[in-house]
Enzyme design. Structure first.
Site, PDB file in Angstrom:
ATOM      1  N   GLY A  77      -4.277  -1.882  -1.718  1.00 53.81           N
ATOM      2  CA  GLY A  77      -4.788  -2.820  -0.584  1.00 53.81           C
ATOM      3  C   GLY A  77      -5.245  -2.053   0.553  1.00 53.81           C
ATOM      4  O   GLY A  77      -4.823  -1.045   0.594  1.00 53.81           O
ATOM      5  N   GLY A 126      -2.079  -2.121  -5.403  1.00 54.10           N
ATOM      6  CA  GLY A 126      -3.114  -3.109  -5.648  1.00 54.10           C
ATOM      7  C   GLY A 126      -4.077  -2.650  -6.774  1.00 54.10           C
ATOM      8  O   GLY A 126      -4.639  -3.635  -7.749  1.00 54.10           O
ATOM      9  N   GLU A 149       5.306   1.958  -2.658  1.00 54.27           N
ATOM     10  CA  GLU A 149       5.737   1.142  -1.533  1.00 54.27           C
ATOM     11  C   GLU A 149       6.750   1.501  -0.901  1.00 54.27           C
ATOM     12  O   GLU A 149       6.832   1.017   0.528  1.00 54.27           O
ATOM     13  CB  GLU A 149       5.660  -0.375  -2.191  1.00 54.27           C
ATOM     14  CG  GLU A 149       4.325  -1.190  -2.515  1.00 54.27           C
ATOM     15  CD  GLU A 149       3.938  -0.600  -3.838  1.00 54.27           C
ATOM     16  OE1 GLU A 149       2.611  -1.137  -4.101  1.00 54.27           O
ATOM     17  OE2 GLU A 149       4.547   0.035  -4.404  1.00 54.27           O
ATOM     18  N   ASP A 157       4.438  -4.952  -5.502  1.00 57.71           N
ATOM     19  CA  ASP A 157       4.109  -6.321  -5.522  1.00 57.71           C
ATOM     20  C   ASP A 157       2.955  -6.315  -6.375  1.00 57.71           C
ATOM     21  O   ASP A 157       3.075  -5.667  -7.508  1.00 57.71           O
ATOM     22  CB  ASP A 157       3.627  -6.802  -4.344  1.00 57.71           C
ATOM     23  CG  ASP A 157       2.200  -5.848  -3.609  1.00 57.71           C
ATOM     24  OD1 ASP A 157       2.125  -4.926  -3.868  1.00 57.71           O
ATOM     25  OD2 ASP A 157       1.749  -6.728  -2.837  1.00 57.71           O
TER      26      ASP A 157
END
Length: 367
Positions: A77, A126, A149, A157
């Protein structure tokens, strides 16, 4: 069906996502090569709209995802935007982005037509979310797949904790905590990919999907993947990461005696202590939560909580903004991260819940 080219949306100003159809296939290309095709909220929304259109178009039999440029499919992301929102805003923009992104991840996992993700080059964060939930996941000798992350004060995520919780033994725990990238062989071992195709064959494979069924095309191009590294490391990984706490995992790694285990311990000690503990808890809970939707609901709670914790802003600052690679974590040590600190990340959001678990989207996709 007439071949179409939707490279520019209605505004005529955004070419970050290229859409086209050819023959029996629809092609979706992430097109921000200078940013390694990092996902923006607008891109997520356009992907969703395209999937809706193609789902209801009988002429489209296969959807194909690729990334522009030579470096990779997608680096994740747009974390600069998340950094700015968490530091200067109220976090609502990031929460809205994740809400749409995670819903897209779930949609991809249950898309009723073959969804072919070409995971060539770098695929992180992402990027894993828009590819590794697909029904056909292709890796090459250039693939580098990671959920990094914990190095930016965040937690895996986009369904990452769901995928890694399903990996054999404790391999998923190792990848989640360290953020280490894996190549084709290890991605296949861990269940993050389905098939290996040499990168030089990709143009021919992509062209063939427009004219023949997916299974027929893949049978022509899939090859034996090169060997990975994780299978040989399973004994020490499984033994060390089976511990109940991050502290004990690190102690076991240091006591193991092998150089790889020691280097792994040193890697973990450089990550956000809070992120490590929350990630371990999220993975262990994911194993008991069941379907992907349940895990995405949990990840949404964790992600929203991270917006109000200091390590996310600091981690992105150190790794991406200032690039000094010297994050100052708060708290700075594992011992100072309490059980209450961890539990806060899993607090229900009430009316702000993602709410995917209430929907039943399970279906098999034949290809």
């Amino acid at each position: 069906m007439t071949d179409t080219d939707d490279t520019v949306p209605a505004t005529g100003t955004d070419d970050s996502l290229l859409l086209r159809t050819e023959g029996r296939a629809a092609y979706l290309t992430l097109n921000r090569p200078k940013a390694l095709n990092a996902l923006t909220h607008a891109m997520v929304r356009r992907i969703d709209r395209a999937l809706t259109a193609w789902e209801h178009d009988p002429a489209v039999e296969t959807v194909v995802l690729t990334g522009a440029g030579e470096r990779g499919l997608c680096a994740g992301g747009d974390i600069r935007a998340i950094h700015d929102d968490a530091r200067n805003g109220d976090g609502t923009a990031s929460a809205a982005f994740w809400r749409d992104e995670y819903r897209l991840n779930a949609r991809i996992a249950h898309y009723p037509k073959p969804y072919v993700a070409v995971m060539d080059g770098i695929v992180m964060g992402g990027g894993v979310g828009v590819s590794a939930h697909g029904s056909v996941r292709i890796v090459t000798e250039r693939s580098k797949i990671a959920m990094p992350e914990t190095g930016i004060g965040f937690v895996p995520d986009v369904g990452g904790t769901y995928l890694l919780a399903l990996a054999p033994g404790e391999l998923g725990t190792h990848l989640a905590l360290t953020g280490a990238p894996v190549g084709a062989g290890d991605a296949l071992l861990c269940g993050l990919a389905d098939l290996y195709v040499p990168s030089e064959a990709l143009p021919r494979l992509l062209a063939a999907l427009a004219h023949a069924p997916v299974r027929q095309v893949l049978g022509q191009y899939a090859q034996q993947e090169p060997p990975g590294e994780l299978a040989a490391a399973r004994p020490w990984i499984d033994a060390c990461y089976a511990a109940d706490t991050v502290e004990e995992i690190i102690d076991r790694l240091l006591e193991h005696g092998g150089s790889a285990a020691k280097e792994t311990a040193e890697t973990l000690l450089a990550k956000s202590p809070t992120s490590l503990k929350v990630t371990l808890a999220a993975l262990r809970r994911a194993r008991r939560l069941g379907p992907l939707e349940n895990v995405l609901d949990q990840e949404y709670r964790v992600s929203c909580a991270a917006l109000t914790a200091p390590d996310l802003v600091e981690g992105i600052r150190a790794q991406v903004i200032d690039k000094d690679r010297r994050p100052r974590w708060t708290p700075p040590t594992l011992a100072e991260v309490t059980d209450a600190d961890v539990e806060r990340f899993f607090t229900p959001l009430g009316e702000r819940e993602l709410g995917l678990a209430a929907s039943d989207t399970t279906q098999e996709v034949p290809w």
